[in-house]
Write a protein that holds these residues in place. Sequence first.
Motif, PDB file in Angstrom:
ATOM      1  N   UNK A   1      -6.075   4.906   9.302  1.00 22.84           N
ATOM      2  CA  UNK A   1      -5.933   3.996   8.438  1.00 22.84           C
ATOM      3  C   UNK A   1      -7.090   3.923   7.807  1.00 22.84           C
ATOM      4  N   UNK A   2      -7.855   2.946   8.113  1.00 28.75           N
ATOM      5  CA  UNK A   2      -8.965   3.179   6.851  1.00 28.75           C
ATOM      6  C   UNK A   2      -9.617   3.877   6.639  1.00 28.75           C
ATOM      7  N   UNK A   3      -9.994   5.339   6.558  1.00 29.99           N
ATOM      8  CA  UNK A   3     -10.008   6.131   5.860  1.00 29.99           C
ATOM      9  C   UNK A   3      -9.023   5.999   4.585  1.00 29.99           C
ATOM     10  N   UNK A   4      -7.512   6.480   5.546  1.00 31.10           N
ATOM     11  CA  UNK A   4      -6.410   6.763   4.130  1.00 31.10           C
ATOM     12  C   UNK A   4      -6.072   6.021   3.428  1.00 31.10           C
ATOM     13  N   UNK A  33      -1.843   4.757   7.839  1.00 32.37           N
ATOM     14  CA  UNK A  33      -1.728   3.334   6.909  1.00 32.37           C
ATOM     15  C   UNK A  33      -0.396   4.285   6.258  1.00 32.37           C
ATOM     16  N   UNK A  34       0.302   5.189   6.499  1.00 34.56           N
ATOM     17  CA  UNK A  34       1.607   5.920   5.615  1.00 34.56           C
ATOM     18  C   UNK A  34       2.251   4.581   4.752  1.00 34.56           C
ATOM     19  N   UNK A  35       3.360   3.499   5.389  1.00 34.53           N
ATOM     20  CA  UNK A  35       3.991   2.694   4.842  1.00 34.53           C
ATOM     21  C   UNK A  35       3.160   1.514   3.822  1.00 34.53           C
ATOM     22  N   UNK A  36       1.961   1.623   5.185  1.00 29.83           N
ATOM     23  CA  UNK A  36       1.494   0.030   4.138  1.00 29.83           C
ATOM     24  C   UNK A  36       0.730   0.697   2.629  1.00 29.83           C
ATOM     25  N   UNK A  37       0.504   2.261   2.549  1.00 33.11           N
ATOM     26  CA  UNK A  37       0.192   2.879   1.290  1.00 33.11           C
ATOM     27  C   UNK A  37       1.345   2.345  -0.051  1.00 33.11           C
ATOM     28  N   UNK A  38       2.741   3.024   0.995  1.00 39.41           N
ATOM     29  CA  UNK A  38       3.848   2.703  -0.029  1.00 39.41           C
ATOM     30  C   UNK A  38       4.070   0.948  -0.422  1.00 39.41           C
ATOM     31  N   UNK A  39       3.676   0.090   0.337  1.00 38.91           N
ATOM     32  CA  UNK A  39       3.811  -1.270  -0.006  1.00 38.91           C
ATOM     33  C   UNK A  39       2.446  -1.664  -0.760  1.00 38.91           C
ATOM     34  N   UNK A  40       1.398  -1.180  -1.183  1.00 44.66           N
ATOM     35  CA  UNK A  40       0.121  -1.813  -1.366  1.00 44.66           C
ATOM     36  C   UNK A  40       0.778  -1.162  -2.561  1.00 44.66           C
ATOM     37  N   UNK A  41       1.259  -0.080  -3.035  1.00 44.45           N
ATOM     38  CA  UNK A  41       0.622   0.415  -4.687  1.00 44.45           C
ATOM     39  C   UNK A  41       1.249   0.018  -5.650  1.00 44.45           C
ATOM     40  N   UNK A  42       2.264  -1.054  -4.497  1.00 48.52           N
ATOM     41  CA  UNK A  42       3.989  -1.366  -5.240  1.00 48.52           C
ATOM     42  C   UNK A  42       3.428  -3.027  -5.729  1.00 48.52           C
ATOM     43  N   UNK A  43       2.069  -3.630  -5.174  1.00 50.27           N
ATOM     44  CA  UNK A  43       2.243  -4.749  -5.603  1.00 50.27           C
ATOM     45  C   UNK A  43       1.153  -5.253  -6.554  1.00 50.27           C
ATOM     46  N   UNK A  44       1.002  -5.843  -7.834  1.00 50.78           N
ATOM     47  CA  UNK A  44       0.870  -6.093  -8.266  1.00 50.78           C
ATOM     48  C   UNK A  44      -0.844  -6.352  -8.302  1.00 50.78           C
ATOM     49  N   UNK A  50      -7.227   6.221  -0.242  1.00 54.49           N
ATOM     50  CA  UNK A  50      -5.904   6.220  -1.472  1.00 54.49           C
ATOM     51  C   UNK A  50      -6.909   4.629  -2.814  1.00 54.49           C
ATOM     52  N   UNK A  51      -7.751   4.538  -2.971  1.00 53.66           N
ATOM     53  CA  UNK A  51      -8.599   3.617  -3.576  1.00 53.66           C
ATOM     54  C   UNK A  51      -7.727   2.410  -3.047  1.00 53.66           C
ATOM     55  N   UNK A  52      -7.213   2.126  -1.900  1.00 51.81           N
ATOM     56  CA  UNK A  52      -6.581   0.229  -1.820  1.00 51.81           C
ATOM     57  C   UNK A  52      -7.017  -0.771  -0.435  1.00 51.81           C
ATOM     58  N   UNK A  53      -8.905   0.325  -0.409  1.00 52.80           N
ATOM     59  CA  UNK A  53      -9.875  -0.492   0.516  1.00 52.80           C
ATOM     60  C   UNK A  53      -9.505  -2.178  -0.166  1.00 52.80           C
ATOM     61  N   UNK A  54      -9.942  -1.965  -1.472  1.00 50.98           N
ATOM     62  CA  UNK A  54      -9.979  -3.618  -2.289  1.00 50.98           C
ATOM     63  C   UNK A  54      -8.661  -4.472  -1.812  1.00 50.98           C
ATOM     64  N   UNK A  55      -7.963  -3.614  -1.647  1.00 58.33           N
ATOM     65  CA  UNK A  55      -6.120  -4.609  -1.541  1.00 58.33           C
ATOM     66  C   UNK A  55      -5.495  -5.020   0.350  1.00 58.33           C
TER      67      UNK A  55
END
Length: 222
Positions: free
Chosen positions: A98-101, A69-80, A105-110
């Motif tokens: 990845x799900x745990x990560x 989930x590393x690249x996914x987190x980098x991208x998802x954090x940059x979303x509006x 990251x507090x990103x499960x919702x997006x």
Amino acid sequence: MSQDLWTRVDTYVSGALLGADSLLDEVLAASEAAGLPAIAVSPTQGRMLALFVQMTGARRILEIGTLGGYSGICMARALPAGGRLVTLEADAAHAKVARANFAKAGLSGRVELREGAALDTLPALLAEGAGPFDLIFVDADKPNNPGYLDWALKLSRPGTLLIFDNVVRDGAVADAASTDPRIKATRRLFDLLAANPRLTATAVQTVGCKGYDGFALARVGE
Ligand code: SAH
Ligand code: DHB
Ligand code: MG
């Protein structure tokens, strides 16, 4: 010019421009502890992906190849706000990490992680009307990249940015006689990118802590 120098410069650039990121440090530590291979994009590349998200104004992102989930987190954090990332992963153990990560990251919702071989899960995405995506990052099994391009086009709109990781592989891409199925598929991908009148494409060579590799970039046109 050597790996040692590329790593030193990458470390310098991270330190100078990225700042400390304890969340991404934890994500990598959890991935390593779970035995995942250390093949996520580098910190400087992750920042580049985040910049692409912001520069394109992407609200919907598709990723093929989640790993931890590393690249996914980098991208998802940059979303509006209201933005979404769908990420596809074949390996159940990687998906679990990845799900745990994403949760950490507090990103499960997006973020929505779909498990299974991408060529099996992509048809459902299309059928459900999940697209079009504004940015598509392809970073999974390289021999399937020509097939992933097909699906990316079906799931895109005019203006969508396509990014393919690992298209240079120590320069091997320039070897027309290569028998490596990954290199042959990358060269086939380049031929398909060039032959499609809707696409404007290039590739950027990179050096850094992950060695010598590169990204292919393509914009879907009208
Ligand atoms: N994008 C990640 C790294 C991905 S590594 C990052 O930078 O953080 C490549 C991932 O693709 C691995 O987790 C691997 O299990 C996954 N993968 C391989 N074949 C796949 C397939 N057919 N469908 C979906 N994922 C696949
Ligand atoms: C490998 C895969 C990747 O996606 C990457 O960025 C680096 C290495 C690999 O399979 O070796
Ligand atoms: Mg990669």
